[in-house]
Design a protein around this motif. Structure first.
Motif, PDB file in Angstrom:
ATOM      1  N   LYS A 362       0.788  -1.113  -0.080  1.00  0.00           N
ATOM      2  CA  LYS A 362      -0.082   0.080  -0.216  1.00  0.00           C
ATOM      3  C   LYS A 362       0.849   1.316   0.091  1.00  0.00           C
ATOM      4  N   ALA A 364       3.824   1.426  -1.390  1.00  0.00           N
ATOM      5  CA  ALA A 364       4.243   1.775  -2.766  1.00  0.00           C
ATOM      6  C   ALA A 364       3.210   2.282  -3.637  1.00  0.00           C
ATOM      7  N   PHE A 365       1.820   1.770  -3.236  1.00  0.00           N
ATOM      8  CA  PHE A 365       1.023   2.295  -4.154  1.00  0.00           C
ATOM      9  C   PHE A 365       0.483   3.857  -3.841  1.00  0.00           C
ATOM     10  N   ALA A 367       2.884   5.790  -2.924  1.00  0.00           N
ATOM     11  CA  ALA A 367       4.142   6.266  -3.316  1.00  0.00           C
ATOM     12  C   ALA A 367       3.776   6.581  -5.012  1.00  0.00           C
ATOM     13  N   GLN A 368       3.469   5.681  -5.555  1.00  0.00           N
ATOM     14  CA  GLN A 368       3.267   5.892  -7.003  1.00  0.00           C
ATOM     15  C   GLN A 368       2.024   6.880  -7.374  1.00  0.00           C
ATOM     16  N   LEU A 369       0.940   6.831  -6.438  1.00  0.00           N
ATOM     17  CA  LEU A 369      -0.151   7.642  -6.705  1.00  0.00           C
ATOM     18  C   LEU A 369       0.520   9.253  -6.597  1.00  0.00           C
ATOM     19  N   SER A 371       3.514  10.200  -6.554  1.00  0.00           N
ATOM     20  CA  SER A 371       4.316  10.621  -7.683  1.00  0.00           C
ATOM     21  C   SER A 371       3.854  10.927  -9.070  1.00  0.00           C
ATOM     22  N   ASN A 372       2.755  10.262  -9.320  1.00  0.00           N
ATOM     23  CA  ASN A 372       1.974  10.560 -10.326  1.00  0.00           C
ATOM     24  C   ASN A 372       1.308  11.954 -10.520  1.00  0.00           C
ATOM     25  N   LYS A 375       5.579  15.098  -8.998  1.00  0.00           N
ATOM     26  CA  LYS A 375       6.990  14.434  -8.278  1.00  0.00           C
ATOM     27  C   LYS A 375       7.664  15.421  -7.332  1.00  0.00           C
ATOM     28  N   ILE A 384       8.081   8.343  -0.655  1.00  0.00           N
ATOM     29  CA  ILE A 384       8.789   7.729  -1.589  1.00  0.00           C
ATOM     30  C   ILE A 384      10.018   7.300  -0.571  1.00  0.00           C
ATOM     31  N   TYR A 387       8.857   4.776   1.809  1.00  0.00           N
ATOM     32  CA  TYR A 387       8.908   3.252   1.124  1.00  0.00           C
ATOM     33  C   TYR A 387      10.379   2.969   0.951  1.00  0.00           C
TER      34      TYR A 387
ATOM     35  N   PHE B  98       2.832  -2.652  -6.929  1.00  0.00           N
ATOM     36  CA  PHE B  98       4.150  -1.898  -7.332  1.00  0.00           C
ATOM     37  C   PHE B  98       5.237  -2.533  -6.523  1.00  0.00           C
ATOM     38  N   PHE B 152      12.503   7.072  -8.983  1.00  0.00           N
ATOM     39  CA  PHE B 152      11.372   6.386  -8.464  1.00  0.00           C
ATOM     40  C   PHE B 152      10.288   6.735  -9.505  1.00  0.00           C
ATOM     41  N   ILE B 156       8.230   3.773 -11.485  1.00  0.00           N
ATOM     42  CA  ILE B 156       6.669   3.838 -11.847  1.00  0.00           C
ATOM     43  C   ILE B 156       6.230   3.627 -13.171  1.00  0.00           C
ATOM     44  N   VAL B 187      -3.492  -3.655  -4.349  1.00  0.00           N
ATOM     45  CA  VAL B 187      -3.996  -2.377  -3.429  1.00  0.00           C
ATOM     46  C   VAL B 187      -5.081  -1.927  -3.850  1.00  0.00           C
ATOM     47  N   VAL B 202      -5.815   8.586 -11.430  1.00  0.00           N
ATOM     48  CA  VAL B 202      -4.425   9.063 -10.991  1.00  0.00           C
ATOM     49  C   VAL B 202      -3.356   8.021 -11.010  1.00  0.00           C
TER      50      VAL B 202
END
Lengths: 644, 775
Positions: A362, A364-365, A367-369, A371-372, A375, A384, A387, B98, B152, B156, B187, B202
């Motif tokens: 979660k 990681a998710f 962080a991905q979110l 970052s999208n 950044k 990040i 993580y 991820f 990072f 992604i 997730v 997103v």
């Protein structure tokens, strides 16, 4: 308080709307954002359409653009109208991030710096540049005159631009994070100038007969707070929030100046009685880790007015976080995330929670979110970094925390987390540096204090570390871990009685909170304890300390207590599925061995034999236990022989 | 959008497969196909001269998920009822967040074998451990390093690309129980997100709009691709193939930062296409970028490339300036290899284009040729650049041949060089083959010469430069046309030239070369058929210029002289010969060429009725060619001498000489030479017959035998000429037959021969008319 009348609600809306507009006019974008969020989180009276809202009989409140609460001062209006065009120019400059140019629209290009107290000869009025070049002593007067002629809005904008420019330059001069020029060496060069202007402005205020609007007070407060003139700054902030209530920035600064809950209670009486004070009180309590029932209930009240406010929900989650109710906090943040996917505020806290709960996917998710979304937000970098920290890639984690700090040097959690990473990397000096910066940014961050103490402990400077642990414990008096740290330090510096008191405090604190999960630190995890179970480790430490005091009676009593924790109190059996007790742990085994020896020395061979056999059964310290058994048998034999 | 550096979605899939392999999820029957599949996508196949590269198109750098399916579907897994593909996809879809991607790379670290002492623990032994240096180990290690270096947000991107990459296999998850629920991201699934939700949008919203072609190719892949192209371009000297051009351009355009090699590829392509300006532009661009990446060390290479380019376009002056600068820079930077290479190249150029180089002001940097070679050889030994040493030895052997030194010495050098080639694995087989072919053709062992050419063409053409392939083809064509064992050999030769891969025509130089070769073969055919109009047309179209291959320009000049002589324009021919011999002497040209000129001169004297004058010339030619073991020349010279002896009525001597050489000449299957020799022999016997006194019975008998012998040889000569379609020669023999018949008094036979002659002539002429349409 729970429900607002329609009129009140309309007025509130109008006030908030006005606050958004005025904050935007003064380029206080964060405050404007906050107010706008709050405005939209009010339940709309009728979802069918706002058109009916206007026509409804309840819409006797004035239309939003002419709020009754903030009557405009005619003098100010006149001044504003006069310099409307120049104001627009300055505003656009500010929006283009040309701060110096923005300031120069209203202020003479050369500002006095520090020479403000020099005597000012009666050189006259004009603000032409030719005159300004006459010499520094003339300037204050000129400046004072020129600022008096400005509307408060323009003056605020100009000075605020100057302040921002100074901050920007300061950041640029600080260069590398944790570099030689970082950390308090560089200061905002514009501060004295702004301070001087505002001071003269406020001294001339009674004479000029103008009505202060609260904005300049806010700016003056900020400047004063930067100059460590905190009581005066607090005065000005309080003056400011009386004048313009909905400037959240002022409230935030006020929170920043509070050190303890007592201070909060002191100033609460000086504040206006309105909804903002309520919000302030909740937020401040949260920041001060006062997660009491009272705070929760007032938060619930406010939430009933603003049911969809993400800010308030986040406050709730943070309160849960402080009391280590991670599941609830996680749930709240999760819901916030779903309802507002692009919101990055407080995500660093959310990532802390996920870190503590060990929910790597979660995290990681998340962080991905983030970052999208962006950044280059400090929150994103923190997520990040967390993580990577969870993955034990400390170098990378430090890299991302560093990036967060480059983006915002006052980003508290990044400093603290970076300190943790440096501890993991055994780089104690850098760790101390980072923790220190965190504490400088916010004195209320107990984790940084605790980190500092721990780092000094690593360096074997126990009496020095004691100070930091005490600070941390003062901030969170109900956290047993902090008290344990204090006790440990005391015992290391041979202040045994103090140490015992600290440990006992820890015991009390531990039974106060039923801390479910370990702390956010990687080190020093406490095993999960059910409610009512005392920490055997603490008990064992106390016992050892009593042993050092030669108080064997107390010592053995505590040792027995340690053993008692294995089973746990009986009444818990029904409610807790874990089984209540901690079971056999190394600590309890050590206690058992001690007790066995103790009984052996006292000649209670039967009991000693029992304990030693238990040890053998548990399979810990078998060698010692067996040796002890042998000795006991020998003794018993001999006694038998003797008795015969 | 920018390309990933190394890791791509296919690479991750490969790693998943490696992981599967290491956890012994692959039955032994499938091990080899799976491993070779992995390797074929993770390592470029090593270029080998001896082995033809696999021609299948699997080498394309972007492998789709389809490729995995193709390989894995046919193999059963350890689990009964499941194919390997099922297992593989299960692993692929088990990466459902991820975080799992990070996990994969963490786990990869465990695959690498630990130091010995750790492995003694009681770990389950069914795991395969990879050694650090094994190909798979290197792949895994590289992948891990690259992953650690990843930013990072790049990680992604990689994850998104991976999701998009495996998306086509989504229907497989339905077969695998327990995986269907998790979907793309566990997730997101746990949070109850639907693809239409804002939060999902997103996280994965960009998946739909992302063009999937972009991310499957990393910069590393692209660089590898370009390196392969470069290697081919540089080694073989060809152009970028048409079918590769468009994909390559697309790939380069899609990435923001084109690798430097792209410019170099473009440079070689433009160079070979004869686009002088573009070649220069791209060369400069490449080295400008290369400088920025590395230090100054590449200046000399830039200059070297420029020099070669200039020389290739015939700008010798500029080329010399550039190469001088190269040498100076290389000296300054102490780049021995570059220095030696430039010196060698200079040496080569001064030998190949002596006239042009002299005109451009080249005075010789290393003294005489021999000294130069000795210097280079010493240098090469010193610096252990065996490549250069081998090439220098070969050059020395060539020099031996050219100056007419003893052949054994040339062989010695040759064998030294090939020993080096074997020992140090130097790949210039093509040079060797060509040289050996030339050597044997000079020694008169034509068959062997042809065999070497064919060997080169058939066995080594994958690994040898296009130029040398062409040269071999050309030589082969000449040999075939000279042999003319049967009718239609010209066609064969022309077919041979025509069958050259059309792609080589796309390079300007090779196109010119092929054109000249074809023209020469045609010219010879036309001359033999006395088709003067075609000859004129061909001659005018085959004007050599300064950048033409010197060998070919000599052949052209020779053909021109032959043509002039054959048409009886003796004075013109004489002046041309004189001119040519002067320039050849100046250049210090090949012995063989000079002998050829001498022979032409002698022939001219003979034809113009001054055999005495030709005698000394022919004698000199014979003695020189004997010394240099230039057998074909020797035979011609001897034939010439015999002819001259015949004409001064020394028939006996002439016959003896011819008898001495004819057997050897027959071995060398040059029919036009043997035809000439036979015809001379026939003349000698006729002469002998004429000398015999017919009054005495013995004399009459001898005369009769001589005449019949003469007839026999004339018949043979006729046969030979017929084979080479030499109309003149054939008709002359027929005339001789007719005269002999007349001499015998057999009028009818004579008439028959005469008619025969006329018929052949008519046929020949008819063939010209017929052939004209074909030219």
């Amino acid at each position: 308080m729970a429900t607002l009348s329609q009129a009140d609600e309309a007025q509130l809306k109008a006030q908030l709307q006005d606050a958004v507009v005025s904050c935007t006019e003064r380029c206080l974008y964060q405050s404007a954002k906050w107010a706008a969020e709050l405005l939209t989180s009010l339940p709309s009276a009728d979802d069918a359409g706002s058109v009916t809202d206007v026509d409804s009989p309840m819409s006797d409140a004035p239309p939003p653009h002419t709020p009754t609460t903030v009557p405009k001062d005619p003098t100010e209006l006149r001044l504003e109208a006069r310099e409307a065009h120049k104001y627009l120019l300055a505003k656009t400059y500010f929006d283009c991030r040309e701060f110096d140019r923005c300031a120069a629209v209203f202020l003479p290009s050369t500002l006095p710096k520090g020479s403000i107290y020099a005597a000012s000869p009666p050189s006259a009025k004009a603000k032409t540049k030719g005159k300004a070049k006459l010499g520094t002593p003339t300037k204050p007067k000129i400046v004072a005159d020129s600022t008096q002629a400005l509307s408060q809005k323009s003056l605020f904008l100009a000075l605020y631009a100057k302040y921002i420019a100074g901050e920007k330059r300061m950041n640029e001069d600080s260069k590398m994070i944790l570099g030689p020029e970082d950390g308090g060496v560089t200061v905002n060069q514009e501060l004295p100038g702004i301070c001087a202007i505002l001071e003269t402005w406020f001294t001339n205020l009674p004479a000029s007969g103008r009505q202060p609007q609260g904005w300049l007070e806010y700016l003056y407060g900020v400047v004063l707070a930067k100059g460590k003139n905190e009581t005066l700054a607090m005065d000005y902030f309080i003056r400011s929030v009386h004048r313009c209530t909905f400037n959240w920035g002022a409230w935030q600064e006020l929170i920043g100046l509070l050190g303890t809950a007592e201070e909060l209670n002191q100033i609460i009486s000086r504040l206006p009685q309105n909804i903002m004070t309520f919000i302030f009180h909740v937020a401040a309590s949260q920041e001060l880790y006062q997660a009491t029932e009272q705070v929760h209930s007032s938060l619930t009240q406010i939430l009933s007015i603003f049911p969809t406010s993400a800010f308030l929900k986040a406050q709730r989650a943070l309160l849960h976080y402080h009391t280590k109710e991670f599941d609830e906090a996680e749930q709240i943040f999760n819901n916030i995330l779903i309802s507002e996917p692009h919101r990055l505020d407080n995500l660093d806290n959310y990532s802390n929670i996920l870190y503590v709960m060990g929910m790597r996917p979660k995290l990681a998710f998340l962080a991905q979110l983030s970052s999208n979304t962006d950044k280059f937000r400090p929150e994103t970098c923190c997520v990040i970094g967390n993580y990577f920290s969870l993955k034990s890639e400390h170098e990378k984690a430090v890299m991302y925390f560093r990036r967060a700090l480059i983006l915002d040097r006052t980003f508290l959690s990044a400093w603290t987390l970076m300190g943790h990473e440096f501890v993991e990397m055994k780089n104690t000096h850098a760790a101390i540096d980072s923790y220190r910066r965190a504490v400088d940014v916010n004195r209320k961050d107990y984790r940084a204090w605790y980190g500092l103490g721990q780092t000094y402990e690593v360096l074997e400077m126990h009496s020095y570390a004691l100070f930091y642990h005490q600070r941390a414990a003062a901030l969170r008096p109900y956290d047993p871990k902090l008290w344990m740290a204090v006790g440990q330090c005391f015992s290391k510096v041979n202040k045994v009685t103090n140490a015992i008191r600290a440990y006992k405090r820890a015991l009390v604190a531990g039974s106060y909170y039923d801390a479910g999960v370990g702390s956010s630190f990687g080190s020093g995890d406490m095993s999960a304890l059910g409610g009512g179970v005392l920490d055997p480790e603490v008990l064992y430490q106390i016992a050892l300390l009593y042993e050092r005091l030669q108080d064997m009676q107390e010592c053995s009593a505590y040792m027995e207590l340690v053993l008692a924790q294995e089973e746990g109190p009986e009444y818990d059996e029904a409610t807790l599925e874990i089984g209540g007790g901690v079971g056999v742990t190394p600590t309890t085994s050590k206690a058992r061995l001690w007790l066995a020896r103790w009984e052996y020395m006292r000649g209670m061979y039967q009991r000693a034999m029992e304990l030693a056999n238990e040890l053998c059964q548990d399979g810990v310290e078998v060698e010692d236990a067996k040796a002890l058994v042998r000795d006991i048998r020998a003794r018993i034999e001999r006694e038998k022989n003797d008795s015969r | 959008m920018s390309k990933p550096r190394y890791l791509t979605a296919p690479k991750i899939s490969l790693l998943v497969l490696v992981n599967l392999y290491c956890s012994s999820g692959i039955p032994s029957s499938a091990t080899i196909p799976v491993l070779s599949f992995i390797l074929s996508y993770s390592y470029p196949s090593a270029p080998s001269a001896a082995r033809a590269p696999r021609s299948d198109n699997r080498q394309d750098a972007s492998c789709s998920i389809q490729a995995f399916e193709d390989v894995l579907q046919s193999h059963a897994s350890n689990m009964p009822g499941r194919t390997l593909l099922d297992v593989f996809l299960k692993h692929m879809w088990e990466m459902n967040s991820f975080d799992a991607l990070f996990d994969l790379f963490d786990r990869l670290g465990d695959l690498i074998a630990r130091p010995r002492e750790d492995t003694t623990q009681d770990e389950p032994l069914q795991r395969t451990y990879l050694s650090q240096t094994s190909p798979l180990g290197a792949l895994v290690r590289r992948a891990r390093v690259e992953f650690v270096r990843l930013q990072f947000d790049d990680a992604i991107k990689l994850w998104s690309a991976f999701i998009a990459y495996r998306a086509p296999t989504a229907q497989w998850t339905k077969r695998l129980a327990g995986l269907a629920s998790s979907g793309v991201d566990i997730v997101a699934a746990d949070m109850g997100l639907e693809p239409s939700d804002g939060l999902y949008e997103v996280a994965y919203g960009h998946l739909s709009e992302e063009e999937d072609g972009g991310l499957t190719l990393s910069i590393d892949d692209l660089e590898r691709l370009l390196d392969v192209q470069l290697d081919r371009l540089q080694r073989l000297g060809c152009r970028v193939p048409d079918e590769m051009k468009d994909p390559l351009r697309d790939m380069l355009e899609s990435s923001t930062a084109a690798p430097r090699q792209a410019h170099l590829v473009q440079f070689f392509d433009a160079w070979k296409a004869g686009d002088y300006t573009l070649a220069f532009d791209t060369l400069h661009r490449y080295f400008d970028y290369a400088m920025q990446a590395r230090e100054r060390i590449h200046y000399q290479y830039a200059l070297l490339h420029m020099a070669i380019l200039q020389a290739d376009f015939g700008c010798f002056g500029e080329a010399i300036a550039a190469i001088n600068e190269t040498i100076a820079t290389a000296r300054e930077n102490q780049d021995i290899h570059c220095l030696n290479f430039s010196l060698n190249w200079l040496q080569h150029m001064s030998k190949a284009y002596p006239k042009q180089m002299k005109r451009a002001g080249y005075m010789g940097m290393l003294g005489s040729e021999k000294e130069g070679l000795a210097f280079l050889k010493a240098k090469a030994r010193e610096t252990r650049t065996y490549n250069l040493l081998s090439a220098t030895l070969l050059n020395e052997a060539k020099l031996c041949l050219l100056t007419g030194e003893p052949v054994p010495r040339a062989f010695e050098h040759l064998y030294q060089s090939s020993h080096l080639n074997l020992k140090e694995d130097i790949g210039n087989y093509s040079c060797h083959m060509l040289f050996q072919s030339a050597l044997f053709s000079r020694l008169g062992v034509t068959y062997l010469s042809g065999v070497y050419c064919e060997l080169l063409l058939n066995a080594y053409h994958h690994g040898c430069p296009l130029d040398e392939c062409l040269r071999a083809t050309g030589r082969r064509a000449f040999l075939v046309s000279n042999q003319a064992l049967q009718r239609g050999r010209y066609e064969e030769a022309l077919n041979f030239l025509g069958s050259i891969d059309p792609s080589s025509h796309r390079s300007l130089k090779s196109h010119q070369y092929i054109f000249l070769c074809t023209g020469l073969v045609k010219l010879r055919r036309a001359m033999h058929r006395t088709d003067w109009t075609a000859t004129d047309a061909l001659l005018s179209s085959l004007k050599p210029d300064s950048s033409t291959d010197p060998e070919l320009s000599f052949l052209l000049a020779e053909s021109r002289i032959d043509c002039l002589v054959a048409r009886g324009l003796y004075s013109e021919a004489f002046s041309t010969i004189e001119e040519l011999s002067v320039t050849l002497k100046e250049e210090g040209a090949d012995v063989m060429q000079r002998i050829t000129i001498l022979l032409a001169k002698a022939d001219l004297f003979r034809r113009s009725g001054k055999p005495e004058q030709g005698f000394s010339v022919a004698l000199r030619a014979a003695s020189v060619s004997f010394k240099a073991r230039l057998m074909p020349c020797l035979w011609i010279a001897v034939g010439m001498l015999a002819n001259i002896l015949n004409s001064i009525a020394e028939f006996n001597a002439g016959a003896r000489m011819l008898h001495a050489v004819i057997p050897q000449a027959l071995e060398n299957v040059d029919h036009s030479v043997s035809g000439t020799l036979y015809s001379h022999l026939g003349d000698s016997y006729m002469g002998l017959a004429g000398v015999k006194d017919p009054s005495t019975p013995q004399g009459a008998r001898l005369r009769a035998t001589h005449v019949s012998r003469a007839e026999m040889y004339i018949d043979r000569a006729r046969e030979c000429f017929k084979r080479v379609e030499n109309l003149d020669g054939e008709c002359a023999q027929l005339m001789k037959k007719a005269i002999i018949a007349k001499l015998r008094g057999d009028e009818q036979l004579a008439e028959e021969w005469a008619q025969n002659h006329n018929r052949v002539w008519e046929e020949g002429m008819g063939r010209i008319g017929h052939g004209d349409t074909r030219v």
